[in-house]
Design an enzyme around this catalytic site. Structure first.
Site, PDB file in Angstrom:
ATOM      1  N   GLY A  95       0.818  -1.207   0.000  1.00  0.00           N
ATOM      2  CA  GLY A  95       0.000   0.000   0.000  1.00  0.00           C
ATOM      3  C   GLY A  95       0.847   1.250   0.000  1.00  0.00           C
ATOM      4  O   GLY A  95       2.007   1.238   0.418  1.00  0.00           O
ATOM      5  N   CYS A  96       0.242   2.343  -0.495  1.00  0.00           N
ATOM      6  CA  CYS A  96       0.907   3.647  -0.469  1.00  0.00           C
ATOM      7  C   CYS A  96      -0.129   4.689  -0.041  1.00  0.00           C
ATOM      8  O   CYS A  96      -1.059   4.353   0.688  1.00  0.00           O
ATOM      9  CB  CYS A  96       1.517   3.970  -1.834  1.00  0.00           C
ATOM     10  N   GLN A  97      -0.025   5.911  -0.496  1.00  0.00           N
ATOM     11  CA  GLN A  97      -0.968   6.948  -0.096  1.00  0.00           C
ATOM     12  C   GLN A  97      -2.316   6.801  -0.813  1.00  0.00           C
ATOM     13  O   GLN A  97      -3.362   6.859  -0.206  1.00  0.00           O
ATOM     14  CB  GLN A  97      -0.359   8.336  -0.370  1.00  0.00           C
TER      15      GLN A  97
END
Length: 141
Positions: A95-97
């Site tokens: 996951g990221c932003q």
């Protein structure tokens, strides 16, 4: 060989050369939360600065990109760092932003022969929007 066959051959060759061989599976945050609860490891690929502002509990932070004076640049040691922290057979959720960097990171990990890697669509923003638990610094609670 007619023109139709040549065109078809060209399209097939183009697909062969352009496909990375890795098929990224993207899951939404609800499925992601269930995967984490069932033992998947959450790999947060945001920058350290973003991670420190808040993150999913028990997540591992290995940035896919770094902030530099010239903008963001890809972490040249990303695969090496993930390889030293995770086994290639380990079940990873990336996951990221917002879900863009994690898509690229997931593709890179699959191409590096990590076997069980999924991308979390919507990223940390979607996680927070759904009211799921996060780990934040005390001054931001």
């Amino acid at each position: 060989m007619g023109n139709g066959n040549i065109s078809l051959l060209f399209v097939v060759l183009l697909l062969l050369f352009c496909s990375s061989g890795a098929e990224v599976v993207t899951v939404d945050v609800h499925a992601a939360r269930q995967l984490i609860q069932s033992g998947h490891r959450y790999l947060d690929v945001r920058t350290e600065e973003e991670f420190k502002k808040g993150h999913v509990d028990n997540s591992l932070n290995i940035p896919y990109m770094f902030n530099t004076p010239r903008g963001r640049v890809k972490n040249p040691k990303f695969i090496e760092q993930v390889s030293s922290a995770c086994d290639k057979e380990e079940k990873l959720l990336v996951g990221c932003q917002s879900g863009v960097r994690s898509l690229y990171a997931t593709t890179d990990l699959l191409n590096a022969e990590f076997k069980h890697v999924s991308n979390m669509g919507g990223g940390y923003l979607a996680w927070v929007e759904n009211g799921f638990a996060v780990n934040k610094p005390q001054d931001e609670l």
